[in-house]
Write an enzyme that holds these catalytic residues in place. Structure first.
Site, PDB file in Angstrom:
ATOM      1  N   THR A  12      46.568  30.365  41.337  1.00 53.98           N
ATOM      2  CA  THR A  12      46.322  29.006  40.199  1.00 53.98           C
ATOM      3  C   THR A  12      48.019  28.506  40.731  1.00 53.98           C
ATOM      4  O   THR A  12      48.250  27.184  40.903  1.00 53.98           O
ATOM      5  CB  THR A  12      46.980  29.616  38.869  1.00 53.98           C
ATOM      6  OG1 THR A  12      45.229  30.193  38.768  1.00 53.98           O
ATOM      7  CG2 THR A  12      47.081  28.308  38.105  1.00 53.98           C
ATOM      8  N   ASP A  56      41.245  33.156  46.553  1.00 52.90           N
ATOM      9  CA  ASP A  56      41.455  33.064  45.098  1.00 52.90           C
ATOM     10  C   ASP A  56      41.774  35.135  45.382  1.00 52.90           C
ATOM     11  O   ASP A  56      40.849  35.833  45.861  1.00 52.90           O
ATOM     12  CB  ASP A  56      39.923  32.732  44.614  1.00 52.90           C
ATOM     13  CG  ASP A  56      39.982  33.032  42.686  1.00 52.90           C
ATOM     14  OD1 ASP A  56      39.926  34.300  42.705  1.00 52.90           O
ATOM     15  OD2 ASP A  56      40.012  31.550  42.407  1.00 52.90           O
ATOM     16  N   SER A  57      42.488  35.289  43.796  1.00 48.79           N
ATOM     17  CA  SER A  57      42.287  36.479  43.863  1.00 48.79           C
ATOM     18  C   SER A  57      40.779  37.998  43.257  1.00 48.79           C
ATOM     19  O   SER A  57      41.584  38.977  44.219  1.00 48.79           O
ATOM     20  CB  SER A  57      43.584  36.976  43.160  1.00 48.79           C
ATOM     21  OG  SER A  57      43.152  36.946  41.231  1.00 48.79           O
ATOM     22  N   SER A  58      40.616  36.697  42.926  1.00 47.22           N
ATOM     23  CA  SER A  58      38.413  37.522  43.121  1.00 47.22           C
ATOM     24  C   SER A  58      38.306  38.185  44.162  1.00 47.22           C
ATOM     25  O   SER A  58      37.043  38.377  44.347  1.00 47.22           O
ATOM     26  CB  SER A  58      37.787  35.988  42.093  1.00 47.22           C
ATOM     27  OG  SER A  58      38.597  36.191  41.214  1.00 47.22           O
ATOM     28  N   ASP A  89      44.444  37.398  38.387  1.00 49.77           N
ATOM     29  CA  ASP A  89      43.137  38.273  37.655  1.00 49.77           C
ATOM     30  C   ASP A  89      43.272  39.813  38.383  1.00 49.77           C
ATOM     31  O   ASP A  89      42.759  40.541  37.953  1.00 49.77           O
ATOM     32  CB  ASP A  89      41.856  37.476  38.512  1.00 49.77           C
ATOM     33  CG  ASP A  89      41.392  36.233  37.236  1.00 49.77           C
ATOM     34  OD1 ASP A  89      42.517  35.941  36.701  1.00 49.77           O
ATOM     35  OD2 ASP A  89      40.709  34.916  37.732  1.00 49.77           O
ATOM     36  N   GLN A 274      39.367  54.428  27.500  1.00 48.22           N
ATOM     37  CA  GLN A 274      38.952  53.425  26.951  1.00 48.22           C
ATOM     38  C   GLN A 274      40.202  52.435  26.376  1.00 48.22           C
ATOM     39  O   GLN A 274      40.292  51.593  26.086  1.00 48.22           O
ATOM     40  CB  GLN A 274      37.288  52.923  26.771  1.00 48.22           C
ATOM     41  CG  GLN A 274      36.641  53.638  27.378  1.00 48.22           C
ATOM     42  CD  GLN A 274      35.444  53.156  26.595  1.00 48.22           C
ATOM     43  OE1 GLN A 274      35.307  52.644  26.001  1.00 48.22           O
ATOM     44  NE2 GLN A 274      33.806  53.614  27.132  1.00 48.22           N
ATOM     45  N   CYS A 275      41.008  52.910  25.730  1.00 44.12           N
ATOM     46  CA  CYS A 275      41.567  52.602  24.824  1.00 44.12           C
ATOM     47  C   CYS A 275      42.956  52.706  25.744  1.00 44.12           C
ATOM     48  O   CYS A 275      43.288  53.410  26.608  1.00 44.12           O
ATOM     49  CB  CYS A 275      42.716  53.689  23.794  1.00 44.12           C
ATOM     50  SG  CYS A 275      41.710  54.435  22.850  1.00 44.12           S
TER      51      CYS A 275
END
Length: 339
Positions: A12, A56-58, A89, A274-275
């Site tokens: 971006t 794009d970083s994706s 991202d 997942q925490c």
């Protein structure tokens, strides 16, 4: 005068709104420089390498990571530090993997980007870019203040392999809850010297090979044997398993059996929580004791981004699953706190 190499991959920060379609499109680095005339006032020489195709970083992938590592290797003796402009991202993935690929790093590699294009009126891009260059240029007793792969965003410097993007709509896009920030920018630029890694007194070694044969098993209440079996029998060598709390899973026998079968077949399974805050403690509760017994690797407080990329890095270093497990549980680049 110090020299800093800026590697412009995209993101971006280097976008501009098309006046007709209003769609954001990439611009070249000369146009970025036009928006930040203050760069000429910095006490360093700036060299620039722009990717031939701004991405794009994706679309980030191991081939591009290898290219980045090669660029750093070929310029390592020519400059004092690196600033990599990158989309936010997947920035934590790239910062994490480069921390593993650049062994014995003794110079700053600072990632930055922005939430708004550099041409926008309220952009965060100018401050992020200017301060990232200052940090890459910072020295004490003729040594780099931060000889690590880091992310600088919204006045804070994070260890790259401890960070993750948590917000897509605020300038405060990144967090590192399990490790302190390395520096903070305010009226003064303040470094947390005790939290910054000391560089090794050895030449840097660049590891450009990665193995992307990695799958992710994210647990949820009610997950079926069919879903678990599909992932565990996939044609991969490593599996990152996102578990509950301190590394806990169901104690159903079918689940333990499937994990054991995968490990016995030569796969490496890494347990991370997942925490976002806290650490895996295999064996503390009954619901994780069986994982420790069958040989699941303890991911401690590793981020998801660091876990995936560390697995890719280690699988390229050795074919021995026991050695991969041992190294996953070893703090290699400050990515985990081993209790």
């Amino acid at each position: 005068m110090s020299q800093i190499l800026i590697i412009y991959t995209g993101g971006t920060i280097g976008m501009m709104s098309d006046p007709t379609t209003k769609v954001l499109k990439p611009i070249n680095f000369e146009q970025i420089m036009d928006n930040v005339p203050e760069l000429d006032r910095l006490n360093c020489k700036i060299k620039v390498h722009s990717f031939d195709k701004i991405i794009d970083s994706s679309n980030m992938n191991p081939e591009i990571w290898s290219e980045l590592a090669g660029l750093i290797e070929s310029n390592y003796d020519k400059v004092d530090g690196f600033v990599i402009l990158h989309g936010s991202d997947t920035m934590s993935f790239t910062a994490s993997v480069l921390s593993f690929m650049l062994e014995n790093l003794a110079k700053p590699v600072i990632f930055t980007g922005s939430q708004l294009p550099i041409s926008a009126i309220r952009t965060d891009a100018k401050e992020n870019l200017m301060t990232a260059i200052e940090i890459a240029n910072a020295k004490k007793n003729d040594r780099a203040r931060v000889p690590e792969v880091c992310i600088y965003f919204d006045y804070k410097l994070f260890r790259g392999n401890r960070s993750f993007k948590y917000n897509s709509s605020k300038f405060e896009a990144f967090r590192s809850p399990n490790y302190p920030i390395l520096a903070e920018s305010g009226v003064h630029l303040r470094f947390s010297a005790n939290d910054i890694r000391e560089p090794a007194d050895s030449p840097m070694i660049v590891h450009r090979n990665l193995v992307s044969d990695v799958a992710v098993l994210k647990l949820y209440p009610g997950i079926s044997p069919k879903v678990v079996e599909t992932i565990l029998t996939a044609d991969v060598r490593g599996i990152v398993m996102e578990t509950f709390g301190a590394g806990n899973t169901t104690t159903e026998q079918w689940f333990t059996d499937l994990l054991k079968n995968a490990i016995d077949s030569g796969k490496v399974i890494l347990d991370i929580s997942q925490c976002k805050v806290g650490t895996v403690e295999l064996g503390r509760y009954e619901t994780s004791k069986q994982l420790k017994d069958i040989g699941v690797a303890n991911g401690y407080d590793m981020t998801y981004e660091a876990a995936v990329t560390k697995m890719m890095y280690l699988l390229a270093q050795t074919d021995d699953p026991l050695l991969v497990k041992e190294l996953l549980e070893t703090d290699l680049r400050g990515e985990i706190t081993v209790s």
